[in-house]
Design a protein around this motif. Structure first.
Motif, PDB file in Angstrom:
ATOM      1  N   ARG A 188     -10.923  45.561 -59.690  1.00 24.29           N
ATOM      2  CA  ARG A 188     -11.017  43.778 -59.660  1.00 24.29           C
ATOM      3  C   ARG A 188     -10.206  43.330 -57.975  1.00 24.29           C
ATOM      4  N   LEU A 189      -9.827  44.434 -57.626  1.00 25.94           N
ATOM      5  CA  LEU A 189      -9.222  44.111 -55.921  1.00 25.94           C
ATOM      6  C   LEU A 189      -9.503  45.075 -55.334  1.00 25.94           C
ATOM      7  N   ARG A 190      -9.419  44.690 -53.899  1.00 26.24           N
ATOM      8  CA  ARG A 190     -10.266  46.252 -52.589  1.00 26.24           C
ATOM      9  C   ARG A 190      -9.133  47.643 -52.263  1.00 26.24           C
ATOM     10  N   PRO A 191      -9.092  48.733 -52.807  1.00 23.65           N
ATOM     11  CA  PRO A 191      -8.783  49.565 -52.643  1.00 23.65           C
ATOM     12  C   PRO A 191      -7.754  50.342 -51.479  1.00 23.65           C
ATOM     13  N   ASP A 192      -8.462  49.516 -50.433  1.00 17.95           N
ATOM     14  CA  ASP A 192      -7.523  49.483 -49.507  1.00 17.95           C
ATOM     15  C   ASP A 192      -6.488  48.264 -48.695  1.00 17.95           C
ATOM     16  N   HIS A 193      -6.158  47.661 -49.729  1.00 18.38           N
ATOM     17  CA  HIS A 193      -5.584  46.558 -49.244  1.00 18.38           C
ATOM     18  C   HIS A 193      -4.209  47.186 -49.770  1.00 18.38           C
ATOM     19  N   HIS A 194      -4.451  48.390 -51.207  1.00 22.40           N
ATOM     20  CA  HIS A 194      -3.346  48.280 -51.594  1.00 22.40           C
ATOM     21  C   HIS A 194      -1.624  48.463 -50.420  1.00 22.40           C
ATOM     22  N   ARG A 195      -1.655  48.429 -50.167  1.00 24.75           N
ATOM     23  CA  ARG A 195      -0.161  49.157 -49.386  1.00 24.75           C
ATOM     24  C   ARG A 195       0.201  47.776 -48.579  1.00 24.75           C
ATOM     25  N   ALA A 196      -0.335  46.462 -48.251  1.00 20.27           N
ATOM     26  CA  ALA A 196      -0.927  45.262 -47.658  1.00 20.27           C
ATOM     27  C   ALA A 196      -0.221  44.586 -49.257  1.00 20.27           C
ATOM     28  N   TRP A 242       8.574  42.058 -61.707  1.00 24.83           N
ATOM     29  CA  TRP A 242       7.799  42.951 -62.691  1.00 24.83           C
ATOM     30  C   TRP A 242       6.345  42.324 -63.208  1.00 24.83           C
ATOM     31  N   SER A 243       6.283  40.736 -63.474  1.00 26.15           N
ATOM     32  CA  SER A 243       5.209  40.309 -63.144  1.00 26.15           C
ATOM     33  C   SER A 243       4.566  40.971 -62.121  1.00 26.15           C
ATOM     34  N   ALA A 244       4.479  40.728 -60.830  1.00 23.55           N
ATOM     35  CA  ALA A 244       3.351  40.826 -59.842  1.00 23.55           C
ATOM     36  C   ALA A 244       2.676  42.556 -59.685  1.00 23.55           C
ATOM     37  N   LEU A 245       3.688  43.109 -60.248  1.00 22.78           N
ATOM     38  CA  LEU A 245       3.711  44.367 -60.241  1.00 22.78           C
ATOM     39  C   LEU A 245       2.797  44.964 -61.537  1.00 22.78           C
ATOM     40  N   HIS A 246       2.518  44.171 -62.718  1.00 25.04           N
ATOM     41  CA  HIS A 246       1.926  44.390 -63.825  1.00 25.04           C
ATOM     42  C   HIS A 246       0.668  44.107 -63.061  1.00 25.04           C
ATOM     43  N   GLY A 247       0.291  42.343 -62.502  1.00 27.23           N
ATOM     44  CA  GLY A 247      -0.642  41.650 -61.691  1.00 27.23           C
ATOM     45  C   GLY A 247      -1.233  42.945 -60.757  1.00 27.23           C
ATOM     46  N   LEU A 248      -0.624  43.584 -60.077  1.00 26.78           N
ATOM     47  CA  LEU A 248      -1.494  44.828 -59.255  1.00 26.78           C
ATOM     48  C   LEU A 248      -1.781  45.857 -60.484  1.00 26.78           C
ATOM     49  N   ALA A 249      -0.973  46.529 -60.592  1.00 26.49           N
ATOM     50  CA  ALA A 249      -2.022  47.867 -61.588  1.00 26.49           C
ATOM     51  C   ALA A 249      -3.026  47.282 -62.308  1.00 26.49           C
TER      52      ALA A 249
END
Length: 189
Positions: A170-178, A156-163
């Protein structure tokens, strides 16, 4: 119908209207736009009527957040319905991230705003317990010898961080899947 039942139903309807209106206003204009004055105008009740339901804006945001956990639990349940193992884990992760992206103000109320919603205690609201239960149902079958509750907290923490980082650009949009693949691979190994 007795008068007291009708009044209770009307009070419950007003309560729901206030919560829904606050969430809708926040989704449209952000939480800064949600004031008791604007909310009173929007629901067409006086501020004292709002205060008869909620102590103030913080209590309204809390109610929106708790309601959001109920919505999230239903989405996670639907996502893992009919799939098992790694597929269920992936479905839950994707549903969670989609929820965060599609309902940013609701997600913000649930996880970012300073509201008094107890996590991991005997006072945790049922809606939050239900959302955690959906994570547990997806994670437990792949937990192996690891503690499922701790694994859920990390997942959950990892998903929250990604979200959160995605919403903040703050993250490269084209690397979501990776990124999602790395989280899932780490959890499954």
């Amino acid at each position: 119908m007795p008068i007291h039942e009708r009044r209770e139903r009307e009070r419950a309807d007003r309560h729901r209207l206030i919560i829904d209106s606050a969430r809708d206003l926040a989704e449209a204009e952000g939480w800064e736009a949600v004031t008791t004055r604007r909310l009173a105008e929007r629901v067409e009740y006086s501020q004292p009527v709002l205060y008869s339901h909620f102590k103030g804006k913080d209590a309204i945001v809390r109610a929106v957040a708790v309601d959001g956990f109920g919505v999230l639990a239903g989405l996670l349940r639907g996502a893992r319905s009919g799939v098992e193992g790694a597929a269920a884990l992936r479905a839950v992760a994707e549903a969670y991230l989609d929820f965060a992206a599609e309902r940013p103000a609701l997600y913000d109320a649930m996880f970012v705003q300073r509201v008094e919603v107890p996590f991991g205690t005997s006072e945790t609201p049922d809606e939050l317990r239900a959302a955690f239960g959906e994570f547990m149902a997806a994670v437990t079958p792949v937990a192996g010898q690891r503690d499922p509750e701790t694994l859920v907290e990390v997942f959950w923490s990892a998903l929250h961080g990604l979200a959160t980082l995605t919403a903040g650009h703050r993250l490269r949009p084209d690397h979501h899947r990776a990124r999602l693949e790395l989280v899932l691979t780490g959890l499954l190994n």
